[in-house]
Motif scaffolding. Sequence first.
Motif, short mmCIF file in Angstrom:
data_model
loop_
_atom_site.label_atom_id
_atom_site.label_comp_id
_atom_site.label_asym_id
_atom_site.label_seq_id
_atom_site.Cartn_x
_atom_site.Cartn_y
_atom_site.Cartn_z
N ILE A 66 33.55 35.89 32.35
CA ILE A 66 34.96 35.86 32.76
C ILE A 66 35.85 35.38 31.62
CG2 ILE A 66 36.59 34.72 34.32
CD1 ILE A 66 34.31 34.74 36.43
N VAL A 67 35.44 34.32 30.94
CA VAL A 67 36.30 33.78 29.88
C VAL A 67 36.09 34.51 28.56
CG1 VAL A 67 36.37 31.51 30.98
CG2 VAL A 67 34.68 31.95 29.17
N GLY A 68 35.06 35.33 28.49
CA GLY A 68 34.75 36.02 27.24
C GLY A 68 35.44 37.35 27.06
N ILE A 69 35.96 37.92 28.14
CA ILE A 69 36.62 39.22 27.99
C ILE A 69 37.98 39.04 27.32
CG2 ILE A 69 35.42 40.23 29.98
CD1 ILE A 69 38.06 39.87 31.56
N PRO A 70 38.41 40.00 26.52
CA PRO A 70 39.70 39.89 25.81
C PRO A 70 40.86 40.26 26.72
CG PRO A 70 38.61 41.93 25.20
CD PRO A 70 37.65 41.20 26.12
#
Length: 270
Positions: free
Chosen positions: A96-100
């Motif tokens: 979730i926090v890794g997508i741009p």
Amino acid sequence: MPLTICLYLDDSGTRNPDRKTQQRQFDDWFAVGGILINEEDENKARDLHDSFCEKWGITYPLHSCEIRSRQHNFSWLGSLDKNSFEEFMRELTDLIVGIPAQGHACVIDRPGYAKRYQEKYGRQTWMLCKTAFTVICERAAKIARAKGRKLRIFPERSGRREDSLIQDYYNELRTKGMPFSGDTSSKYQPLSAEELKDTLYSLKFKAKSSALAQLADLYLYPIARGGYEMGYRPYTILRAHKKLIDDELDDETRNIIGIKYSCFEHVRRG
């Protein structure tokens, strides 16, 4: 073809202002929102989603409600040992926090909406989806314009009637502009119909099988619940990683293009 920014949308809660619900502490809202992502970053987000699903043998949509409740397709989460469950949740968080992308939404408190409008308008109040959809689209359009881009909008399919309403709201934005009174909305510096027509590039509905629609779902619930419970852990994680549009805005700009918590005057945020 112009550069675009893409707005993937899900909805949460009850859109009918007259419908009675079993009100609980944190969920009597209607919200429309999800993620904003530049078109050139979509493939990276899809690859991260696919890698996570492949590792965990998931061949069905990531569904926020099912994951939280460990039910239906995700009932197997209830049989994991503590370490395995924590590993799953840690890797889901990393996805979730890794997508741009950045989270954005319009969240309407239903009791607050009733208090503000139903005494004045009665049954003439419009569906909450009209307010939420038009607000999030107009704010995203402002962001797109600031970046010199057009805006593509991808709502998740809901039902024939509901999707038809969304199409009508979109068409109205492009032809008539925002539907609110100019006297009360001027402080938000709304775009004109001409500006919206120039910026709103396309509307296309997505099935739940869409990876980016699933990611929109995973963002929306924490944003909505965070309007009531600032300490809700998934919300604090998004904030800690600066994954919400508000994280890059000052107070004045946030009021114009940031996440909109509407009719929250009587909400005590925990």
